[in-house]
Design an enzyme around this catalytic site. Sequence first.
Site, PDB file in Angstrom:
ATOM      1  N   GLU A 118     -15.650  17.821  23.145  1.00  0.00           N
ATOM      2  CA  GLU A 118     -15.216  16.710  22.325  1.00  0.00           C
ATOM      3  C   GLU A 118     -15.877  15.573  23.018  1.00  0.00           C
ATOM      4  OE1 GLU A 118     -14.455  13.583  20.131  1.00  0.00           O
ATOM      5  OE2 GLU A 118     -13.943  15.581  19.203  1.00  0.00           O
TER       6      GLU A 118
ATOM      7  N   CYS B  63     -15.071  17.538   6.296  1.00  0.00           N
ATOM      8  CA  CYS B  63     -14.398  16.416   5.835  1.00  0.00           C
ATOM      9  C   CYS B  63     -15.313  15.741   4.837  1.00  0.00           C
ATOM     10  CB  CYS B  63     -13.791  15.300   6.830  1.00  0.00           C
ATOM     11  SG  CYS B  63     -15.074  14.842   7.903  1.00  0.00           S
TER      12      CYS B  63
ATOM     13  N   GLN C 118      -5.732  14.260  12.567  1.00  0.00           N
ATOM     14  CA  GLN C 118      -5.857  14.621  11.360  1.00  0.00           C
ATOM     15  C   GLN C 118      -4.938  13.426  10.616  1.00  0.00           C
ATOM     16  OE1 GLN C 118      -8.045  16.060   9.599  1.00  0.00           O
ATOM     17  NE2 GLN C 118      -8.793  17.553  10.855  1.00  0.00           N
TER      18      GLN C 118
ATOM     19  N   CYS D  11       0.921  -1.267   0.043  1.00  0.00           N
ATOM     20  CA  CYS D  11       0.034   0.086   0.020  1.00  0.00           C
ATOM     21  C   CYS D  11       0.823   1.193  -0.077  1.00  0.00           C
ATOM     22  CB  CYS D  11      -0.928   0.080   1.238  1.00  0.00           C
ATOM     23  SG  CYS D  11      -1.894   1.457   1.273  1.00  0.00           S
TER      24      CYS D  11
END
Length: 474
Positions: free
Chosen positions: A351, A423, A301, A175
């Site tokens: 959060e 996103c 991220q 990958c």
Amino acid sequence: MKKGEIYEGIIEKVDFPNKGIVFVDGQKVTVKNGIPGQKIRFMINKKRSGRAEGRLLEVLEKSPLEVREPVCSIFPACGGCMYQTMSYEEQLCMKERQVRELLDGAIEDWRKSKGDIQEDACLSYRWEGIHGSPIEFRYRNKMEFSFGDEYKDGPLSLGLHKKGSTYDVLTAADCKLVHEDMTKILSCVLEYFRLRGASHYKKMQHTGYLRHLLLRRGVTTGEILVHIVTTTQEEWDMEPLVEQLCGLSLEGKIVGIMHILNDSLSDVIKSDETRILYGRDYFYETLLGLQFKISTFSFFQPNSLAAELLYSVVRAYIGDTRDKEVFDLYSGTGTIAQLAASVAKEVIGVEIVEEAVIAARENAGRNGLANCRFIAGDVLKVLDELSQKPDTIILDPPRDGIHPKALPKILSYGVDHIVYISCKATSLARDLPAFLDAGYRVEKACCVDQFCETVHVETVCLLKKEGASYVGHN
């Protein structure tokens, strides 16, 4: 056109995310997993209310945009790197067009819904293009691989699901989205359990042992965490595997190896119990001069170098927040909050993942930021409990966007400026009308590509309350 019928056609364009558009006798058909310009054969699998969807069966002719050879052995069967045969410049152009059309369409639909067919200058905004990733390959700092078999009762595999399948797993031994350190670790783990005949977990029968391999690697530090996720249905000695992993020749360094026990029925990585087999359960990463401690389930991220670009844009969009209260909602490990703290009176991060909040507090202390406060809980509930009123709000919600019940509460603060980081651009486009109804206008927007070769892209949008002055950095 009927369900089950097979057609051929050329993909005219690809809408976000990954929705190829083909016309058959003037009728529009959406076919996923293609590239603009490809001639394809597809089967109609959905037909309702004049809308048709097809399943890609075969690419008959390559697209003129496919100017590169595949970079890994499991393309195109693996659905991860859809666009790797396109040049990176063309990928960026396509993603930019997709997002721009979504935003423009959402604004135009809202304007028409208000019965205003005249051009409205206050609805125009500054589009600032797309920022490409500093590196195109080997950028991911986190990867979740699945155990399985490539075909029923085949040999054990470890990698990524075959495109369109929730069962077949292709071994991702080469990958190119991850650093070579990760592929070496994957090969070592796979060989270890293959030789011992360990079983993989079968989702339908709820039987078996091996579930996932979760890897995290700091791009700037080279520190690596290895997580082997299994059920409790079998027992295997992990000590020889730990020795083999620690003996690998890597560019970075393994700082922790964990055995995560997970007996849940759902196919997600979660922990009923975590055993530290070696080292520690966290690693460090550095962004824009700040150091972050990241643990197993902390959100961070996935492309560290592109995240620096993203946060630089966000910091510029936030602008001058001296002596102001900033809310960072969906704050993760507090990266954006800490970048904003250097130019704010106080930043409050909210959060839902408690582990991420603990890490955020530690990170703020490590970076010497005393004006950051982090609260663990659902944004919807926490906002009802806070007595402070923000001057600026930063929104970085999960892929599905802002909870519809939380959105009115956020808008009720009436702050002059909101920075929305998305996103999934379709979620942003869905949420935009609520902001427009509340008197906000899109001041400017751009994209940051953190997900080269894939269908995803980040969008940053600055929303300004009508009548407010803009204090950001150009």
